[in-house]
Scaffold this motif. Structure first.
Motif, PDB file in Angstrom:
ATOM      1  N   THR A  31      10.175  17.712  48.112  1.00 46.24           N
ATOM      2  CA  THR A  31       9.854  17.525  46.696  1.00 46.24           C
ATOM      3  C   THR A  31       9.346  18.856  46.144  1.00 46.24           C
ATOM      4  O   THR A  31       9.365  19.870  46.850  1.00 46.24           O
ATOM      5  CB  THR A  31       8.799  16.405  46.527  1.00 46.24           C
ATOM      6  N   TRP A  35       8.917  18.573  40.053  1.00 46.95           N
ATOM      7  CA  TRP A  35       9.433  17.200  40.011  1.00 46.95           C
ATOM      8  C   TRP A  35       8.268  16.224  39.838  1.00 46.95           C
ATOM      9  O   TRP A  35       8.305  15.347  38.982  1.00 46.95           O
ATOM     10  CB  TRP A  35      10.213  16.855  41.292  1.00 46.95           C
ATOM     11  N   VAL A 116      -3.427  -6.177  44.104  1.00 47.25           N
ATOM     12  CA  VAL A 116      -2.923  -4.796  44.123  1.00 47.25           C
ATOM     13  C   VAL A 116      -3.507  -4.024  42.927  1.00 47.25           C
ATOM     14  O   VAL A 116      -4.710  -4.070  42.716  1.00 47.25           O
ATOM     15  CB  VAL A 116      -1.382  -4.751  44.228  1.00 47.25           C
ATOM     16  N   THR A 157       9.552   9.182  47.692  1.00 50.65           N
ATOM     17  CA  THR A 157       9.560   8.386  46.459  1.00 50.65           C
ATOM     18  C   THR A 157       8.231   7.644  46.246  1.00 50.65           C
ATOM     19  O   THR A 157       7.974   7.152  45.162  1.00 50.65           O
ATOM     20  CB  THR A 157      10.726   7.361  46.448  1.00 50.65           C
ATOM     21  N   PHE A 229       8.783   0.345  37.005  1.00 51.06           N
ATOM     22  CA  PHE A 229       8.450   1.075  35.777  1.00 51.06           C
ATOM     23  C   PHE A 229       8.721   0.203  34.536  1.00 51.06           C
ATOM     24  O   PHE A 229       7.845  -0.011  33.694  1.00 51.06           O
ATOM     25  CB  PHE A 229       9.307   2.353  35.730  1.00 51.06           C
TER      26      PHE A 229
HETATM   27  N1  ACO Z   1      10.832  14.638  44.686  1.00 55.01           N
HETATM   28  C1  ACO Z   1      12.081  14.975  44.341  1.00 55.01           C
HETATM   29  N2  ACO Z   1      13.030  14.066  44.057  1.00 55.01           N
HETATM   30  C2  ACO Z   1      12.679  12.772  44.143  1.00 55.01           C
HETATM   31  C3  ACO Z   1      11.396  12.337  44.496  1.00 55.01           C
HETATM   32  C4  ACO Z   1      10.453  13.344  44.800  1.00 55.01           C
HETATM   33  N3  ACO Z   1       9.177  13.037  45.128  1.00 55.01           N
HETATM   34  N4  ACO Z   1      11.345  10.992  44.473  1.00 55.01           N
HETATM   35  C5  ACO Z   1      12.581  10.573  44.113  1.00 55.01           C
HETATM   36  N5  ACO Z   1      13.388  11.653  43.918  1.00 55.01           N
HETATM   37  C6  ACO Z   1      14.785  11.667  43.510  1.00 55.01           C
HETATM   38  C7  ACO Z   1      15.489  10.361  43.861  1.00 55.01           C
HETATM   39  O1  ACO Z   1      15.954  10.418  45.195  1.00 55.01           O
HETATM   40  C8  ACO Z   1      16.620  10.354  42.865  1.00 55.01           C
HETATM   41  O2  ACO Z   1      17.628  11.201  43.320  1.00 55.01           O
HETATM   42  P1  ACO Z   1      19.185  10.824  43.069  1.00 55.01           P
HETATM   43  O3  ACO Z   1      19.342  10.786  41.582  1.00 55.01           O
HETATM   44  O4  ACO Z   1      19.883  11.949  43.737  1.00 55.01           O
HETATM   45  O5  ACO Z   1      19.367   9.499  43.723  1.00 55.01           O
HETATM   46  C9  ACO Z   1      15.993  11.012  41.616  1.00 55.01           C
HETATM   47  O6  ACO Z   1      14.848  11.730  42.089  1.00 55.01           O
HETATM   48  C10 ACO Z   1      15.559  10.027  40.553  1.00 55.01           C
HETATM   49  O7  ACO Z   1      14.832   8.931  41.159  1.00 55.01           O
HETATM   50  P2  ACO Z   1      14.213   7.777  40.313  1.00 55.01           P
HETATM   51  O8  ACO Z   1      13.588   6.787  41.261  1.00 55.01           O
HETATM   52  O9  ACO Z   1      15.210   7.280  39.325  1.00 55.01           O
HETATM   53  O10 ACO Z   1      13.061   8.571  39.534  1.00 55.01           O
HETATM   54  P3  ACO Z   1      12.130   8.056  38.369  1.00 55.01           P
HETATM   55  O11 ACO Z   1      12.239   8.932  37.214  1.00 55.01           O
HETATM   56  O12 ACO Z   1      12.232   6.566  38.161  1.00 55.01           O
HETATM   57  O13 ACO Z   1      10.675   8.326  38.977  1.00 55.01           O
HETATM   58  C11 ACO Z   1       8.883   7.130  40.005  1.00 55.01           C
HETATM   59  C12 ACO Z   1      10.298   7.690  40.171  1.00 55.01           C
HETATM   60  C13 ACO Z   1       7.951   8.268  39.734  1.00 55.01           C
HETATM   61  C14 ACO Z   1       8.502   6.408  41.300  1.00 55.01           C
HETATM   62  C15 ACO Z   1       8.843   6.136  38.829  1.00 55.01           C
HETATM   63  O14 ACO Z   1       9.924   5.243  38.888  1.00 55.01           O
HETATM   64  C16 ACO Z   1       7.581   5.347  38.748  1.00 55.01           C
HETATM   65  O15 ACO Z   1       6.531   5.873  38.511  1.00 55.01           O
HETATM   66  N6  ACO Z   1       7.666   3.998  38.900  1.00 55.01           N
HETATM   67  C17 ACO Z   1       6.568   3.106  38.749  1.00 55.01           C
HETATM   68  C18 ACO Z   1       5.589   3.152  39.824  1.00 55.01           C
HETATM   69  C19 ACO Z   1       4.490   2.164  39.433  1.00 55.01           C
HETATM   70  O16 ACO Z   1       4.267   1.870  38.294  1.00 55.01           O
HETATM   71  N7  ACO Z   1       3.820   1.565  40.315  1.00 55.01           N
HETATM   72  C20 ACO Z   1       2.828   0.611  39.774  1.00 55.01           C
HETATM   73  C21 ACO Z   1       2.380  -0.269  40.574  1.00 55.01           C
HETATM   74  S1  ACO Z   1       1.961   0.440  42.118  1.00 55.01           S
HETATM   75  C22 ACO Z   1       1.218  -0.856  42.942  1.00 55.01           C
HETATM   76  O17 ACO Z   1       1.069  -1.935  42.463  1.00 55.01           O
HETATM   77  C23 ACO Z   1       0.856  -0.559  44.367  1.00 55.01           C
END
Ligand code: ACO
Length: 333
Positions: A31, A35, A116, A157, A229
């Motif tokens: 990562t 990002w 949670v 992730t 999300f």
């Molecule tokens: N670094 C680099 N790239 C990454 C990383 C990372 N850390 N993590 C994922 N990617 C890549 C993925 O592999 C994907 O690559 P691809 O397009 O080649 O497949 C790309 O980045 C996009 O991935 P998405 O999952 O679509 O990224 P998104 O913009 O949705 O962000 C995130 C991911 C940050 C996890 C977001 O979806 C999020 O915050 N979700 C909600 C989390 C949340 O609200 N949790 C709440 C409750 S937690 C609880 O109750 C315990």
């Protein structure tokens, strides 16, 4: 005679000493600082030291809340700890906290709540009912987590999102006729989405072959981030509106919105959905990461201590987490 309303008379929080930056994470998984900061708004998070357990963070936050409230540990007649990362399967972390803060003389009940990231708002809602019914007067409500112990440090992730910490409040019954205190709490759950956000193992699933009880974790956080999300923004928006409508108030009446700190983009999208200007959103996700049940009380304590929250301000707490669970609490400070 009207039922007494519960009010918050003290807040406290505690963070482990060790900071972990995005650059440090980039040395562990594939990562980058760019990002993580652009997708989540997180710049750093705290990580508990070896041997530092959830009850240590919870007790430290609880003692600070007691000091702020001017109460002694033995004044407490209920302790509720919201956590998904308890020290042990049993006894409840709340009972361990009771001993660590020296509150055991009062022999008051102490138990944990597991919802949670919504855990603290659920716990506050439960404590509110205990105070309103007259069953309890002074209640310690804590949200405390060591998520660093249940994330898979090889999964980019999820491991970039979480941090450790604890926040706490002391509730007391408000004087009769007071307009201040918890106006209402609203809690929901929908268990049809367990697979979208969960820890992959647990006690009753038993141990996989080769499992070493002394060394292996029970499972890891597993999440479909994208889907979570969308659901989070929808649920936090609707429960915020529900809380306001129940009290005949509108979003324009809210001084401070304190949502669960999951991701800066979720905070921004939720604020937009409920037409709230971003400068009224308390944001700590940049320096705390997602601390699950600890995130709302950590943010609340920060906004109380830096003087943003003032008497008579309307404060809206809002959270969403695994289950799914979601909840809001509307408070006249
Ligand atoms: N670094 C680099 N790239 C990454 C990383 C990372 N850390 N993590 C994922 N990617 C890549 C993925 O592999 C994907 O690559 P691809 O397009 O080649 O497949 C790309 O980045 C996009 O991935 P998405 O999952 O679509 O990224 P998104 O913009 O949705 O962000 C995130 C991911 C940050 C996890 C977001 O979806 C999020 O915050 N979700 C909600 C989390 C949340 O609200 N949790 C709440 C409750 S937690 C609880 O109750 C315990």
């Amino acid at each position: 005679m009207s039922t007494p309303r519960a009010r918050i008379i003290g807040t406290g929080s505690f963070l482990p000493e060790k900071r972990m930056t995005n650059d440090e994470l980039a040395k562990i998984v594939d990562t980058s600082e760019e990002w993580i900061s652009s997708r989540t708004g997180i710049l750093e998070r705290r990580i508990a030291a070896e041997g530092e357990v959830t009850s240590d963070l919870a007790a430290a936050a609880g003692l600070k809340a007691l000091a702020a409230a001017g109460c002694a540990p033995e004044d407490l007649d209920l302790i509720i700890c919201a956590t998904s990362t308890p020290d042990l399967v049993f006894p409840a972390t709340a009972t361990i906290v009771q001993r660590k803060i020296g509150a055991q003389k009062a022999k008051a009940p102490a138990f944990d709540i597991q919802a949670v990231c919504t855990g603290f708002v659920y716990a506050l809602g439960i404590a509110d009912q205990f105070v309103r019914s007259g069953m309890s007067k002074k209640v310690l409500v804590i949200g405390a987590e060591t998520f660093s112990r249940i994330v898979d440090w090889e999964d980019r992730t999820t491991c970039i999102l979480f941090g450790d910490g604890a926040g706490a409040v002391i509730l007391d019954s408000a004087p009769g006729g007071s307009t201040q205190g918890i106006l209402s709490t609203h809690m929901h759950a929908d268990g049809s989405h367990v697979e979208l956000l969960r820890v992959t193992g647990g006690v009753s699933h038993g141990r996989p072959e080769g499992f070493d009880w002394r060394h292996d974790a029970l499972g890891f956080v597993d999440m479909q981030g994208n889907e979570v999300f969308k659901q989070a923004v929808k649920a936090m928006g609707s429960v915020a509106e529900e809380a306001l409508a129940a009290n005949g108030l509108t979003i324009n009446d809210v001084h401070w919105f304190i949502p669960h700190q999951a991701n800066r983009r979720i905070l921004q999208a939720t604020a937009k959905r409920i037409n709230l200007p971003e400068d009224r959103v308390v944001t700590t996700v940049d320096h705390h990461g997602n601390t699950s049940a600890a995130s709302v009380p950590l943010a609340l304590d920060e906004a109380v201590r830096d003087g943003r929250i003032q008497p008579n301000h309307l404060v809206l707490l809002d959270a969403f987490g695994g289950g799914f669970t979601w909840a809001a609490a509307l408070i006249r400070w």
